[in-house]
Design an enzyme around this catalytic site. Sequence first.
Site, short mmCIF file in Angstrom:
data_model
loop_
_atom_site.label_atom_id
_atom_site.label_comp_id
_atom_site.label_asym_id
_atom_site.label_seq_id
_atom_site.Cartn_x
_atom_site.Cartn_y
_atom_site.Cartn_z
N HIS A 64 0.69 -1.48 -0.08
CA HIS A 64 -0.06 0.19 -0.04
C HIS A 64 0.70 1.46 0.02
O HIS A 64 1.40 2.00 0.85
CB HIS A 64 -1.22 0.10 1.30
CG HIS A 64 -2.22 0.82 0.86
ND1 HIS A 64 -3.30 0.93 1.81
CD2 HIS A 64 -2.34 2.32 0.69
CE1 HIS A 64 -3.80 1.86 1.79
NE2 HIS A 64 -3.36 2.53 1.12
N HIS A 66 1.25 5.08 -2.03
CA HIS A 66 1.29 6.11 -3.06
C HIS A 66 2.04 7.00 -3.12
O HIS A 66 2.24 7.73 -2.82
CB HIS A 66 -0.37 6.99 -2.35
CG HIS A 66 -1.31 6.47 -1.70
ND1 HIS A 66 -2.34 6.31 -2.51
CD2 HIS A 66 -1.84 6.05 -0.51
CE1 HIS A 66 -3.31 5.81 -1.58
NE2 HIS A 66 -3.26 5.63 -0.68
N LEU A 67 2.54 6.23 -5.01
CA LEU A 67 3.30 7.20 -5.53
C LEU A 67 3.02 8.26 -6.36
O LEU A 67 3.75 8.90 -6.93
CB LEU A 67 4.14 6.04 -6.46
CG LEU A 67 4.98 4.63 -5.98
CD1 LEU A 67 5.54 3.91 -6.79
CD2 LEU A 67 6.03 5.26 -4.93
N ARG A 68 1.90 8.63 -6.44
CA ARG A 68 1.02 9.97 -7.00
C ARG A 68 1.34 10.04 -8.07
O ARG A 68 0.91 11.23 -8.88
CB ARG A 68 2.05 11.45 -5.80
CG ARG A 68 1.86 10.97 -4.53
CD ARG A 68 -0.09 11.50 -4.19
NE ARG A 68 0.11 11.41 -2.65
CZ ARG A 68 -1.35 11.00 -1.99
NH1 ARG A 68 -2.00 9.97 -2.77
NH2 ARG A 68 -1.18 11.28 -0.67
N ASP A 311 0.91 2.39 3.13
CA ASP A 311 -0.15 3.21 3.34
C ASP A 311 0.58 5.09 3.36
O ASP A 311 0.61 6.27 3.81
CB ASP A 311 -1.00 3.95 4.35
CG ASP A 311 -2.21 5.06 3.34
OD1 ASP A 311 -2.34 5.30 2.51
OD2 ASP A 311 -3.25 5.11 4.67
ZN LIG Z 1 -6.99 4.19 2.49
#
Ligand SMILES: [Zn+2]
Length: 437
Positions: A64, A66-68, A311
């Site tokens: 999980h 987020h590499l954006r 995350d």
């Molecule tokens: Zn989430």
Amino acid sequence: MSGKEGTMTGTWLIRNATLPTGQRTDLLLRDGTIAQAGPELSAGGAQVLDADGLLALPGLVDLHTHLREPGREDAETIETGTRAAALGGFTAVHAMANTDPVADTAGVVEQVWRLGREAGYCDVQPVGAVTVKLGGTHLAELGAMADSVARVRVFSDDGKCVSDPLLMRRALEYVKAFGGVIAQHAEEPRLTQGAQLNEGEVSGRLGLAGWPAVAEEAIIARDCLLAAHVGSALHVCHVSTAGSVEILRWAKAKGWPVTAEVTPHHLLLTDDLAEGYDPVYKVNPPLRTAADVEGVRQGLADGTIDCVATDHAPHPVEAKEAEWAAAANGMTGLETALRVVHKAMVETGLLDWAGVADRMSTRPAAIGRLTGHGQPLAKGAPANVTLYDPAAATPVNPAAHASKSRNSPFAGMTLPGRVHATFLRGTATVLDGKVTR
Ligand SMILES: [Zn+2]
């Protein structure tokens, strides 16, 4: 370290490392695999890394991240995010789909996959969106993403919940055909409208709208029932409440195809940190109570929660340094994850290092359907290795992080340990705590 400078590939001899079992060994990394493992191996022409006092873990896997990129390269790029991942000891990360454009087609997931390969710091496995544009109304092209060069197996609308039960059922049915998994951000949206932090004593005191535990627990219970009904795999993202752990324990006791993750921040931090109104502590799901922290720790220790997932949610300064209500949700986490788990789980005696290897490498690799990661460090295994110095301890300094963003809730906190080196298929991506290029 000796040998030719600048040649991070080639053959490496890791001398005298300690395995998660406590056993000491040398590891010879050649042609992307562990060619030999055992005491006092001959160096031959290999570069030698003295790992006396260092733990050797199988390369960490994050389910999980987020590499954006594409779309929010001001917060992170695939290159900066994977550099951060390597520094945190990761050899593979799953890139969440809530980019701009959303990763809901074969074209976008292939782009993400390719950019990860080009950066070369760790394997980037794209997660596909469950619904078109994360809109929650129409299933995305799950089959096309699965058949693409990125071979997507994990699908998630993370950031948003697939709240429509019929759509969730259809998604579970669809991915069953190719052994995929639906990773759910469990949040009943009708119960969290306007929510700012955990609903409880602290939210009452601060006069901010609360995000009740039941909004998470109701969706988890529903989805466990759906997964059992369909006979298809559900993965629950960022479990944050003690009640959620109880529901998962019940579902697992029934033998249902359900797995779950917990974040480092939910293992260590509590909602009273919001008292100072510093939005660095604003995250979704929110930080919970001390009893919830105890619950998720116990769940991770006994295997009810399968794994740790970061995350990692980078945001530019202006998105976080705002008034609490206007600030973005999310925290960075790749560069501190292993150290937080060390503090929350190992120093408390809840997990040993074999347990950490299981929860941060073996199980997330299995849930993510990554065959090249998560294997014990033995002859013939892929040479994905993290060398960790458990005796180190330093304050966290986000200004020194490789991530483009600085929103770490652990800033200034002294955490144990230090990632000394990371090897991706035998190539050193990190040496002496620094990226190699
Ligand atoms: Zn989430």
